[in-house]
Design an enzyme around this catalytic site. Structure first.
Site, PDB file in Angstrom:
ATOM      1  N   HIS A 129       0.587  -1.155  -0.005  1.00 64.40           N
ATOM      2  CA  HIS A 129       0.004   0.126   0.002  1.00 64.40           C
ATOM      3  C   HIS A 129       0.938   1.166  -0.040  1.00 64.40           C
ATOM      4  O   HIS A 129       0.234   2.197   0.428  1.00 64.40           O
ATOM      5  CB  HIS A 129      -0.998   0.008   1.140  1.00 64.40           C
ATOM      6  CG  HIS A 129      -1.784  -1.115   1.535  1.00 64.40           C
ATOM      7  ND1 HIS A 129      -3.099  -1.463   0.876  1.00 64.40           N
ATOM      8  CD2 HIS A 129      -1.341  -2.386   2.217  1.00 64.40           C
ATOM      9  CE1 HIS A 129      -3.356  -2.836   1.399  1.00 64.40           C
ATOM     10  NE2 HIS A 129      -2.188  -3.249   2.125  1.00 64.40           N
ATOM     11  N   GLU A 134       9.416   9.203 -16.488  1.00 69.36           N
ATOM     12  CA  GLU A 134       8.041   9.368 -16.910  1.00 69.36           C
ATOM     13  C   GLU A 134       7.687   9.163 -18.368  1.00 69.36           C
ATOM     14  O   GLU A 134       6.290   8.493 -18.264  1.00 69.36           O
ATOM     15  CB  GLU A 134       7.795  11.162 -16.588  1.00 69.36           C
ATOM     16  CG  GLU A 134       7.889  11.464 -14.925  1.00 69.36           C
ATOM     17  CD  GLU A 134       7.920  13.070 -14.888  1.00 69.36           C
ATOM     18  OE1 GLU A 134       7.159  13.613 -14.452  1.00 69.36           O
ATOM     19  OE2 GLU A 134       8.996  13.569 -15.598  1.00 69.36           O
ATOM     20  N   LYS A 182      16.212  22.511 -10.204  1.00 71.42           N
ATOM     21  CA  LYS A 182      15.490  21.342 -10.733  1.00 71.42           C
ATOM     22  C   LYS A 182      16.205  20.092 -11.345  1.00 71.42           C
ATOM     23  O   LYS A 182      16.905  20.562 -12.239  1.00 71.42           O
ATOM     24  CB  LYS A 182      14.133  21.658 -11.356  1.00 71.42           C
ATOM     25  CG  LYS A 182      13.089  22.252 -10.744  1.00 71.42           C
ATOM     26  CD  LYS A 182      12.296  21.282  -9.846  1.00 71.42           C
ATOM     27  CE  LYS A 182      11.226  20.882 -10.589  1.00 71.42           C
ATOM     28  NZ  LYS A 182       9.976  20.109 -10.109  1.00 71.42           N
ATOM     29  N   SER A 194      14.754  22.509 -15.724  1.00 69.12           N
ATOM     30  CA  SER A 194      13.707  23.106 -15.693  1.00 69.12           C
ATOM     31  C   SER A 194      14.090  24.593 -16.283  1.00 69.12           C
ATOM     32  O   SER A 194      15.211  25.186 -15.918  1.00 69.12           O
ATOM     33  CB  SER A 194      13.057  23.474 -14.286  1.00 69.12           C
ATOM     34  OG  SER A 194      12.144  24.748 -14.357  1.00 69.12           O
TER      35      SER A 194
END
Ligand code: ARG
Length: 461
Positions: A157, A291, A284, A278
């Site tokens: 979980h 992704e 960043k 970024s």
């Protein structure tokens, strides 16, 4: 003007929309190598069987080779009027060698021709995935061997459950990729039958030798039923099923990399090579590759559902619906290739932050099960009662804001009088993982043995 291939029956040419909906050349030109290899094998066989003269055979094979080079070098003018790769090549062959080109299509149809080309293409893609999966597994094994003793939290979980080792976690993906590899090989073995010679749907009256062309094109044997052969796209469906499952595994790994590379987790550091920055936030470092790997099942699952839907309910044998089989399979091949390469690169390059993993492994009372097991083993409690006592220990520790191992012996004894000093030895995360020696469990020695077994298995195949 009417069609150069079948103009005999036609008084006028196609409507512009007819041409547009019918043409597949924009994408099936990707099959040119396979188409030419199939035609060469067919011409050689026709000549061996006395159906084609040796002179015509040589002219045909020479012309096909010229065309192959023209296409490879980007000098070939593809034409939508010529509909697809088969007719583009045949028409060009006629320009190059004249009427002999018209003899190539003896005892053949575009129906067995396209079934052959497409099958050869899927077959070689799968052979590429065999190699790609092997490299992916090796990258995971390197990590597993280096981190057989690295403790991290195991989750259910996404809540801390019990300590595991990172090596064990990496080997979980080795198991998945190993099943993918086996699915890939199963599919390859089933599709290892040559469609050429099924002709339009019924076979042919010419004395062809299908075993010869099957062998020349690297197949184990020819297909057995001409009707099935021109109707069958199972090989593409099996590839897409394999691809969907494999991409699902890669996307789960990618999701973990996305989560683990956040400052909050900090379990892994991605290399610069597999990260992006970024344009506005200088600090960043984004896991874009992970992704995109996570996203690829969107396209691949789409391709699987698309082809299943095209094929369902089609009467035997060939229908033009089946031309819609290629684009999405090509896209799935490219998508899976990229996803697999990116996943392999990320795994190979990423740094495992062992102290962050270890610190997190101790959070969330992850050794509570070890305490309960100790009570069963050393104090003879039934597991359910041990579970209850441990639950009270967790509540007590939570109240005090400490870990289980920080409860004093007096506090422990208050929970159950049978508890002794010995309990503390099972409450560390290292002791916890070391104790999980059951077959398939997370103990470091298990991890080393399992990684070794995988190395041996890979070396054999
Ligand atoms: N371009 C066609 C396809 O991809 C080739 C087969 C055409 N056969 C036919 N009977 N029209 O399916």
């Amino acid at each position: 003007t009417s069609n150069e291939m079948w103009g005999g029956r036609f008084a006028s040419g196609p409507d512009a929309i007819m041409e547009e909906i019918n043409a597949s050349i924009d994408y099936d030109k990707r099959l040119y190598e396979e188409d030419i290899a199939g035609s060469k094998a067919h011409a050689a066989m026709l000549a061996d069987r006395g159906i084609l003269s040796a002179g015509d055979r040589d002219a045909i094979i020479g012309g096909l080779e010229t065309i192959r080079v023209e296409i490879a070098e980007g000098r070939f003018a593809f034409s939508r009027q010529r509909e697809d790769i088969h007719m583009n090549i045949e028409a060009r062959l006629a320009e190059l060698i004249g009427p002999a080109a018209g003899r190539l299509h003896t005892a053949r149809s575009r129906n067995d021709q396209v079934a052959l080309d497409f099958r050869l293409h899927v077959k070689s893609a799968l052979e590429g995935f065999e190699a790609g999966l092997t490299a992916f597994i090796e990258a995971l094994l390197d990590k597993a061997e280096a981190h057989a003793d690295t403790v991290m939290p195991g989750f259910t979980h996404l809540q801390v459950a019990q300590p595991v080792t990172y090596g064990h976690h990496a080997l979980a993906y080795v198991e998945m990729a190993g099943r993918d590899l086996s699915r890939c090989r199963d599919a390859l073995s089933r599709m290892d039958e040559c469609p050429l010679g099924a002709a339009a749907l019924a076979g042919t009256g010419f004395p062809i030798d299908r075993h010869q062309t099957a062998e020349a094109l690297g197949f184990r044997e020819p297909t057995r039923n001409s009707l099935d052969t021109v109707s069958d796209r199972d090989f593409a469906l099996e590839f897409l099923s394999f691809a969907a499952i494999c991409a699902t595994h890669l996307s789960r790994l990618a999701e973990e990399i996305v989560i683990w590379s956040t400052p909050q987790f900090g379990f892994v550091k991605l290399s610069d090579a597999f990260s992006t920055g970024s344009s506005i936030m200088p600090q960043k470092k984004n896991p874009d590759a992970a992704e995109l790997v996570r996203a690829k099942p969107g396209r691949i699952n789409g391709a699987l559902i698309s082809l299943l839907t095209v094929m369902k309910g089609l009467p035997l044998s060939y229908s033009k619906d089946m031309q819609e089989d290629k684009e999405q399979v090509f896209d799935a091949i490219d998508s899976l290739n990229l996803a697999l390469a990116a996943a392999t690169g990320m795994v190979r390059d990423m740094t495992i932050v062992t102290d962050r993993m270890k610190a997190a492994a101790g959070h969330g009372f992850s050794t509570a099960t070890d305490l309960a097991d100790w009570l069963v083993r050393e104090a003879g409690l039934p597991f359910r009662e041990a579970h209850h006592v441990t639950g009270r220990a967790v509540a007590r520790a939570e109240e005090k804001g400490v870990g289980l191992a920080d409860l004093t012996l007096d506090e422990m004894k208050a929970l159950h009088p049978a508890i002794t000093d010995g309990v503390y030895s099972v409450l560390t995360v290292e002791a916890s993982v070391a104790s999980r020696t059951s077959f398939g469990g997370t103990a470091p020695d298990n991890v080393r043995a399992s990684a070794k077994a995988w190395r041996e298995k890979l070396a054999k195949t």
